[in-house]
Design a protein around this motif. Structure first.
Motif, PDB file in Angstrom:
ATOM      1  N   LYS A 132     109.340 -36.626  17.361  1.00 39.27           N
ATOM      2  CA  LYS A 132     108.320 -36.301  18.359  1.00 39.27           C
ATOM      3  C   LYS A 132     108.756 -35.051  19.118  1.00 39.27           C
ATOM      4  O   LYS A 132     109.939 -34.854  19.371  1.00 39.27           O
ATOM      5  N   LYS A 133     107.782 -34.225  19.486  1.00 38.96           N
ATOM      6  CA  LYS A 133     108.112 -33.009  20.234  1.00 38.96           C
ATOM      7  C   LYS A 133     108.320 -33.382  21.699  1.00 38.96           C
ATOM      8  O   LYS A 133     107.475 -33.152  22.556  1.00 38.96           O
ATOM      9  N   ASP A 134     109.455 -33.996  21.972  1.00 34.71           N
ATOM     10  CA  ASP A 134     109.859 -34.370  23.314  1.00 34.71           C
ATOM     11  C   ASP A 134     111.372 -34.263  23.355  1.00 34.71           C
ATOM     12  O   ASP A 134     112.076 -34.978  22.655  1.00 34.71           O
ATOM     13  N   PHE A 135     111.876 -33.352  24.191  1.00 33.32           N
ATOM     14  CA  PHE A 135     113.302 -33.058  24.198  1.00 33.32           C
ATOM     15  C   PHE A 135     114.102 -33.976  25.124  1.00 33.32           C
ATOM     16  O   PHE A 135     115.315 -33.906  25.153  1.00 33.32           O
ATOM     17  N   GLU A 136     113.443 -34.845  25.856  1.00 34.25           N
ATOM     18  CA  GLU A 136     114.118 -35.680  26.846  1.00 34.25           C
ATOM     19  C   GLU A 136     114.424 -37.095  26.367  1.00 34.25           C
ATOM     20  O   GLU A 136     115.122 -37.825  27.042  1.00 34.25           O
ATOM     21  N   ILE A 137     113.890 -37.504  25.229  1.00 34.50           N
ATOM     22  CA  ILE A 137     114.013 -38.894  24.787  1.00 34.50           C
ATOM     23  C   ILE A 137     115.096 -39.054  23.727  1.00 34.50           C
ATOM     24  O   ILE A 137     115.587 -38.075  23.171  1.00 34.50           O
ATOM     25  N   GLN A 138     115.435 -40.301  23.445  1.00 27.19           N
ATOM     26  CA  GLN A 138     116.297 -40.636  22.317  1.00 27.19           C
ATOM     27  C   GLN A 138     115.422 -40.722  21.068  1.00 27.19           C
ATOM     28  O   GLN A 138     114.261 -41.132  21.142  1.00 27.19           O
ATOM     29  N   HIS A 139     115.980 -40.377  19.926  1.00 34.07           N
ATOM     30  CA  HIS A 139     115.242 -40.480  18.673  1.00 34.07           C
ATOM     31  C   HIS A 139     115.095 -41.950  18.307  1.00 34.07           C
ATOM     32  O   HIS A 139     115.976 -42.756  18.571  1.00 34.07           O
ATOM     33  N   ASP A 140     113.956 -42.303  17.693  1.00 36.39           N
ATOM     34  CA  ASP A 140     113.665 -43.702  17.390  1.00 36.39           C
ATOM     35  C   ASP A 140     114.596 -44.294  16.328  1.00 36.39           C
ATOM     36  O   ASP A 140     115.133 -45.381  16.502  1.00 36.39           O
ATOM     37  N   GLU A 141     114.776 -43.601  15.210  1.00 38.68           N
ATOM     38  CA  GLU A 141     115.557 -44.157  14.102  1.00 38.68           C
ATOM     39  C   GLU A 141     117.047 -43.827  14.184  1.00 38.68           C
ATOM     40  O   GLU A 141     117.884 -44.594  13.727  1.00 38.68           O
ATOM     41  N   ILE A 142     117.378 -42.677  14.734  1.00 39.83           N
ATOM     42  CA  ILE A 142     118.774 -42.235  14.795  1.00 39.83           C
ATOM     43  C   ILE A 142     119.244 -42.398  16.240  1.00 39.83           C
ATOM     44  O   ILE A 142     118.540 -42.035  17.170  1.00 39.83           O
ATOM     45  N   ASP A 143     120.428 -42.923  16.428  1.00 36.17           N
ATOM     46  CA  ASP A 143     120.947 -43.139  17.775  1.00 36.17           C
ATOM     47  C   ASP A 143     121.535 -41.837  18.325  1.00 36.17           C
ATOM     48  O   ASP A 143     122.750 -41.687  18.442  1.00 36.17           O
ATOM     49  N   THR A 144     120.648 -40.892  18.654  1.00 35.25           N
ATOM     50  CA  THR A 144     121.060 -39.606  19.209  1.00 35.25           C
ATOM     51  C   THR A 144     119.888 -39.004  19.982  1.00 35.25           C
ATOM     52  O   THR A 144     118.783 -39.531  19.949  1.00 35.25           O
ATOM     53  N   LYS A 145     120.128 -37.900  20.655  1.00 33.32           N
ATOM     54  CA  LYS A 145     119.068 -37.235  21.418  1.00 33.32           C
ATOM     55  C   LYS A 145     118.062 -36.605  20.460  1.00 33.32           C
ATOM     56  O   LYS A 145     118.430 -36.068  19.412  1.00 33.32           O
ATOM     57  N   ASN A 146     116.801 -36.666  20.850  1.00 32.13           N
ATOM     58  CA  ASN A 146     115.753 -36.076  20.034  1.00 32.13           C
ATOM     59  C   ASN A 146     115.911 -34.551  19.955  1.00 32.13           C
ATOM     60  O   ASN A 146     115.588 -33.934  18.947  1.00 32.13           O
ATOM     61  N   LEU A 147     116.435 -33.942  21.019  1.00 27.85           N
ATOM     62  CA  LEU A 147     116.690 -32.506  21.026  1.00 27.85           C
ATOM     63  C   LEU A 147     117.665 -32.124  19.925  1.00 27.85           C
ATOM     64  O   LEU A 147     117.464 -31.122  19.223  1.00 27.85           O
ATOM     65  N   TYR A 148     118.714 -32.921  19.729  1.00 27.29           N
ATOM     66  CA  TYR A 148     119.682 -32.652  18.663  1.00 27.29           C
ATOM     67  C   TYR A 148     119.014 -32.715  17.288  1.00 27.29           C
ATOM     68  O   TYR A 148     119.294 -31.891  16.412  1.00 27.29           O
TER      69      TYR A 148
END
Length: 119
Positions: free
Chosen positions: A24-40
């Motif tokens: 998702k184009k949201d840099f503040e959240i955690q990624h759903d499937e991977i336990d890391t930041k969505n920005l990463y």
């Protein structure tokens, strides 16, 4: 962008395992499937896209990433994965068995339609 090496490795392992990735184009959240930041995730995929290892499609505020053949070889070398292991998108499953044609016909024979008896 600087990111921890273990985070980048998690992202690459998930991409190699699945063959596709959605973010998702949201840099503040955690990624759903991977336990890391969505920005990463987005920045790692942006890097792989610029090298031609991933194709990117953007629609309705979501990034869709698809691994290319060159990317498959790169990740295989980067993660030290043997040749026999491939992503889930490249695994070909056997087609499901189809029902036989006689399953819907009546036991009396014929073509399955009722026929009127003629005098």
């Amino acid at each position: 962008m600087l990111m921890p090496k273990d985070e980048r490795k998690k992202i690459h392992q998930y991409l190699f395992q699945e063959g596709v990735l959605v973010a998702k184009k949201d840099f503040e959240i955690q990624h759903d499937e991977i336990d890391t930041k969505n920005l990463y995730v987005i920045k790692a995929m942006q890097s792989l896209t610029s090298k031609g290892y991933v194709k990117t499609q953007f629609s309705w505020q979501y990034y869709y990433y698809t691994l290319t053949d060159e990317g498959l070889e790169y990740l295989r070398e980067y993660l030290a994965v043997p040749e026999g292991i491939v992503p889930k998108t490249l695994i070909v499953e056997a087609p499901a068995e189809r029902p036989t044609r006689n399953a819907g016909r009546s036991r009396q024979g014929g073509d399955g339609y009722r026929r009127r008896e003629r005098d």
